[in-house]
Structures are given as structure tokens and as C-alpha cells.
Motif scaffolding. Structure first.
Motif, PDB file in Angstrom:
ATOM      1  N   ALA A  68      24.586  40.071  54.388  1.00 13.81           N
ATOM      2  CA  ALA A  68      24.849  39.194  54.109  1.00 13.81           C
ATOM      3  C   ALA A  68      26.134  39.114  53.088  1.00 13.81           C
ATOM      4  O   ALA A  68      26.265  37.592  52.903  1.00 13.81           O
ATOM      5  CB  ALA A  68      23.527  38.751  53.916  1.00 13.81           C
ATOM      6  N   TYR A  69      26.029  39.451  51.902  1.00  9.35           N
ATOM      7  CA  TYR A  69      27.222  39.505  50.572  1.00  9.35           C
ATOM      8  C   TYR A  69      28.308  39.634  50.533  1.00  9.35           C
ATOM      9  O   TYR A  69      29.126  39.147  50.366  1.00  9.35           O
ATOM     10  CB  TYR A  69      26.720  39.427  49.741  1.00  9.35           C
ATOM     11  CG  TYR A  69      24.699  39.023  49.759  1.00  9.35           C
ATOM     12  CD1 TYR A  69      24.148  38.207  48.589  1.00  9.35           C
ATOM     13  CD2 TYR A  69      23.958  40.003  49.687  1.00  9.35           C
ATOM     14  CE1 TYR A  69      23.504  37.774  48.637  1.00  9.35           C
ATOM     15  CE2 TYR A  69      22.719  39.609  49.248  1.00  9.35           C
ATOM     16  CZ  TYR A  69      22.681  38.075  48.686  1.00  9.35           C
ATOM     17  OH  TYR A  69      21.171  38.015  48.684  1.00  9.35           O
ATOM     18  N   ARG A  70      28.880  39.807  52.042  1.00  8.52           N
ATOM     19  CA  ARG A  70      30.512  40.984  51.675  1.00  8.52           C
ATOM     20  C   ARG A  70      30.995  39.572  52.739  1.00  8.52           C
ATOM     21  O   ARG A  70      30.693  38.673  53.168  1.00  8.52           O
ATOM     22  CB  ARG A  70      29.864  41.730  53.672  1.00  8.52           C
ATOM     23  CG  ARG A  70      29.200  43.201  53.672  1.00  8.52           C
ATOM     24  CD  ARG A  70      30.310  43.962  52.377  1.00  8.52           C
ATOM     25  NE  ARG A  70      31.081  44.820  52.725  1.00  8.52           N
ATOM     26  CZ  ARG A  70      31.725  45.981  52.528  1.00  8.52           C
ATOM     27  NH1 ARG A  70      30.359  46.976  52.898  1.00  8.52           N
ATOM     28  NH2 ARG A  70      33.248  46.156  52.419  1.00  8.52           N
ATOM     29  N   ASP A  71      32.970  39.728  51.969  1.00  7.22           N
ATOM     30  CA  ASP A  71      33.652  38.979  52.343  1.00  7.22           C
ATOM     31  C   ASP A  71      34.409  38.741  52.845  1.00  7.22           C
ATOM     32  O   ASP A  71      35.287  38.720  53.140  1.00  7.22           O
ATOM     33  CB  ASP A  71      33.829  38.611  50.632  1.00  7.22           C
ATOM     34  CG  ASP A  71      34.692  39.011  49.713  1.00  7.22           C
ATOM     35  OD1 ASP A  71      34.805  40.738  50.518  1.00  7.22           O
ATOM     36  OD2 ASP A  71      34.920  38.613  49.036  1.00  7.22           O
ATOM     37  N   ASP A  72      34.347  40.671  53.216  1.00  5.19           N
ATOM     38  CA  ASP A  72      35.323  40.951  54.507  1.00  5.19           C
ATOM     39  C   ASP A  72      34.318  40.977  55.777  1.00  5.19           C
ATOM     40  O   ASP A  72      35.666  41.976  56.667  1.00  5.19           O
ATOM     41  CB  ASP A  72      35.591  41.938  53.737  1.00  5.19           C
ATOM     42  CG  ASP A  72      34.908  43.411  53.337  1.00  5.19           C
ATOM     43  OD1 ASP A  72      34.126  42.397  53.365  1.00  5.19           O
ATOM     44  OD2 ASP A  72      34.967  44.112  53.416  1.00  5.19           O
ATOM     45  N   ILE A  73      33.972  40.204  56.026  1.00  5.97           N
ATOM     46  CA  ILE A  73      33.009  41.064  57.768  1.00  5.97           C
ATOM     47  C   ILE A  73      32.551  39.730  57.303  1.00  5.97           C
ATOM     48  O   ILE A  73      31.322  38.812  56.817  1.00  5.97           O
ATOM     49  CB  ILE A  73      31.800  42.087  57.268  1.00  5.97           C
ATOM     50  CG1 ILE A  73      32.412  43.353  56.925  1.00  5.97           C
ATOM     51  CG2 ILE A  73      30.833  42.395  58.535  1.00  5.97           C
ATOM     52  CD1 ILE A  73      31.132  44.390  57.009  1.00  5.97           C
ATOM     53  N   LYS A  74      32.621  39.540  58.708  1.00  7.96           N
ATOM     54  CA  LYS A  74      32.050  38.106  59.125  1.00  7.96           C
ATOM     55  C   LYS A  74      30.376  38.203  59.608  1.00  7.96           C
ATOM     56  O   LYS A  74      30.448  38.951  60.235  1.00  7.96           O
ATOM     57  CB  LYS A  74      32.565  36.953  60.037  1.00  7.96           C
ATOM     58  CG  LYS A  74      33.893  36.886  59.668  1.00  7.96           C
ATOM     59  CD  LYS A  74      34.405  35.286  58.638  1.00  7.96           C
ATOM     60  CE  LYS A  74      36.103  35.162  58.530  1.00  7.96           C
ATOM     61  NZ  LYS A  74      35.987  34.509  57.170  1.00  7.96           N
ATOM     62  N   SER A  75      29.663  37.395  58.573  1.00 10.15           N
ATOM     63  CA  SER A  75      28.149  38.165  58.888  1.00 10.15           C
ATOM     64  C   SER A  75      27.487  36.912  59.034  1.00 10.15           C
ATOM     65  O   SER A  75      27.334  35.653  58.124  1.00 10.15           O
ATOM     66  CB  SER A  75      27.675  38.609  58.473  1.00 10.15           C
ATOM     67  OG  SER A  75      26.526  39.009  58.787  1.00 10.15           O
ATOM     68  N   LYS A  76      26.787  36.541  60.279  1.00  9.36           N
ATOM     69  CA  LYS A  76      26.026  35.326  60.107  1.00  9.36           C
ATOM     70  C   LYS A  76      24.921  35.391  59.530  1.00  9.36           C
ATOM     71  O   LYS A  76      23.871  33.992  59.927  1.00  9.36           O
ATOM     72  CB  LYS A  76      25.844  34.570  61.726  1.00  9.36           C
ATOM     73  CG  LYS A  76      26.813  34.005  62.319  1.00  9.36           C
ATOM     74  CD  LYS A  76      27.358  33.786  63.752  1.00  9.36           C
ATOM     75  CE  LYS A  76      28.396  33.153  63.823  1.00  9.36           C
ATOM     76  NZ  LYS A  76      29.055  32.746  64.599  1.00  9.36           N
ATOM     77  N   ASP A  77      24.142  36.590  59.255  1.00  2.19           N
ATOM     78  CA  ASP A  77      22.827  37.117  58.294  1.00  2.19           C
ATOM     79  C   ASP A  77      22.482  36.425  57.331  1.00  2.19           C
ATOM     80  O   ASP A  77      23.997  36.057  56.127  1.00  2.19           O
ATOM     81  CB  ASP A  77      22.675  38.229  58.696  1.00  2.19           C
ATOM     82  CG  ASP A  77      22.552  39.472  60.166  1.00  2.19           C
ATOM     83  OD1 ASP A  77      22.944  39.196  61.110  1.00  2.19           O
ATOM     84  OD2 ASP A  77      23.214  39.932  59.685  1.00  2.19           O
ATOM     85  N   GLN A  78      21.742  36.163  57.713  1.00  5.38           N
ATOM     86  CA  GLN A  78      20.871  35.791  56.353  1.00  5.38           C
ATOM     87  C   GLN A  78      21.115  36.298  55.176  1.00  5.38           C
ATOM     88  O   GLN A  78      20.380  38.325  56.114  1.00  5.38           O
ATOM     89  CB  GLN A  78      19.745  34.757  56.865  1.00  5.38           C
ATOM     90  CG  GLN A  78      19.817  33.593  57.319  1.00  5.38           C
ATOM     91  CD  GLN A  78      21.002  32.428  55.790  1.00  5.38           C
ATOM     92  OE1 GLN A  78      21.111  32.241  55.315  1.00  5.38           O
ATOM     93  NE2 GLN A  78      22.179  32.234  56.701  1.00  5.38           N
ATOM     94  N   ALA A 110      23.756  40.392  45.380  1.00  3.76           N
ATOM     95  CA  ALA A 110      22.714  40.689  46.113  1.00  3.76           C
ATOM     96  C   ALA A 110      22.124  40.512  44.957  1.00  3.76           C
ATOM     97  O   ALA A 110      20.239  39.915  44.645  1.00  3.76           O
ATOM     98  CB  ALA A 110      22.289  41.511  46.711  1.00  3.76           C
ATOM     99  N   ILE A 111      22.423  41.692  43.474  1.00  5.63           N
ATOM    100  CA  ILE A 111      21.539  41.462  42.765  1.00  5.63           C
ATOM    101  C   ILE A 111      20.410  40.496  42.090  1.00  5.63           C
ATOM    102  O   ILE A 111      20.057  39.698  41.280  1.00  5.63           O
ATOM    103  CB  ILE A 111      22.138  42.743  41.775  1.00  5.63           C
ATOM    104  CG1 ILE A 111      21.749  43.680  41.852  1.00  5.63           C
ATOM    105  CG2 ILE A 111      20.954  42.629  40.445  1.00  5.63           C
ATOM    106  CD1 ILE A 111      22.426  45.394  41.820  1.00  5.63           C
ATOM    107  N   ASN A 112      22.221  39.905  41.836  1.00  6.67           N
ATOM    108  CA  ASN A 112      21.641  38.578  41.142  1.00  6.67           C
ATOM    109  C   ASN A 112      21.177  36.909  41.299  1.00  6.67           C
ATOM    110  O   ASN A 112      20.421  36.607  40.783  1.00  6.67           O
ATOM    111  CB  ASN A 112      23.518  37.785  40.267  1.00  6.67           C
ATOM    112  CG  ASN A 112      23.961  38.264  39.173  1.00  6.67           C
ATOM    113  OD1 ASN A 112      23.455  38.717  38.776  1.00  6.67           O
ATOM    114  ND2 ASN A 112      25.242  38.974  38.944  1.00  6.67           N
TER     115      ASN A 112
END
Length: 167
Positions: A68-78, A110-112
Motif C-alpha cells: 500500500a506504500y509503493r509509489d510505482d504500483i497503483k494499489s487501492k489497498d489500505q 510504513a515504519i514511520n
């Protein structure tokens, strides 16, 4: 496919990385391991076991799902509601291969979301270059220069590392 590390070489590499972690961190009580799912977490588990064997310390270990944190993959997952205790800890982020740096950036985001660590260190088994972000590892098992037409595969089942051409 071309084998670049067999199981004995990989084991020695992870032991060396463990000793480097012990040397760089004065207080291992503040250390937590965070392994990027799917490949980084089994490596973090080996580092945890090695820390127990070599320094007689049982550090906490957490998996982190970065999809969900990737900027290079379009994900609608929370983001997955993960319980990761990192507040005021020295986090050692673990992954298998460092390539563009985008997975590491996503993992740091994600860690932050779970607190503010004292420090984040990065442990990588293979650094293959081709960075797109200004990220460097603190602990590197092996530097393997590759072309963009190659892929590095760490097979944890057989504990081997391969390079294969992408067709």
C-alpha cells in the motif's frame, strides 16, 4: 540461471552481517528487526537467530507489508494494520535485494506510520546497483553489478542466490 552464492556462502554472509550489526550497535536492547514481506522477513529471522547465538540477545522482529506504500504500483489497498513497535528503537530494516530503492522507501513510510524510531539502518543481502532514490545500505552481504536485463533471485528454500536474464 547463474548461481552466485551457494548455501554455505549465504550462511557465512549472514553471519558476517550479524557480527557487523553487533559491532555497530552498542545497546542491542534497543534493536528491532523489521523484514520486508516476503523475502526480507525470512532473512530477518536468520539474523535474529544469529544475534541470539552470537550475542545472547533476543531482539523483536516484525514483518512489514509495503504494497500500500509503493509509489510505482497503483494499489487501492489500505495499509495493513500491523503492530510494529518502533518508537525510540534502532530499527534494522531487512530485505533481500537492493535495486532502485523504492521498496526501502515504501518500508520506511510504513515504519514511520507506527512511531518514530531513533534510527533506521538497512541490511541487504545483495546490492545490485541502479538506484533511483538516494538510499544506501548499512549492512551489505555482497555487491553484484548487474544489467537492467537481469534479475537477482534469493531462494530461501535452498539458500542460494542466482542471477537470471529477463527475456
Amino acid at each position: 540461471m547463474k548461481e552466485i552464492m551457494n548455501s554455505e556462502q549465504l550462511s557465512r554472509t549472514l553471519k558476517r552481517m550479524t557480527h557487523e550489526i553487533i559491532e555497530r550497535n552498542q545497546n542491542l536492547d534497543d534493536v528491532v528487526l523489521v523484514g520486508i514481506m516476503k523475502k526480507g522477513y525470512p532473512i530477518a529471522q536468520i539474523l535474529k537467530d544469529n544475534l541470539k547465538r552470537f550475542a545472547d540477545i533476543d531482539v523483536d522482529i516484525y514483518p512489514v507489508d509495503i504494497q500500500a506504500y509503493r509509489d510505482d504500483i497503483k494499489s487501492k489497498d489500505q495499509p495493513v494494520n500491523q503492530k510494529i513497535e518502533v518508537q525510540d528503537k534502532n530499527v534494522i530494516l531487512v530485505d533481500d535485494v537492493l535495486f532502485t530503492g523504492r521498496s526501502v522507501r515504501a518500508a520506511m513510510d510504513a515504519i514511520n506510520d507506527h512511531g518514530r524510531p531513533k534510527q533506521i539502518q538497512l541490511a541487504i543481502v545483495i546490492d545490485r546497483g541502479h538506484r533511483e532514490l538516494p538510499i544506501r545500505a548499512d549492512y551489505i552481504g555482497k555487491n553484484i553489478p548487474t544489467s537492467k536485463n537481469e534479475r537477482v533471485i534469493i531462494n530461501m528454500q535452498y539458500q542460494t542466490v542466482y542471477i537470471e536474464d529477463i527475456k
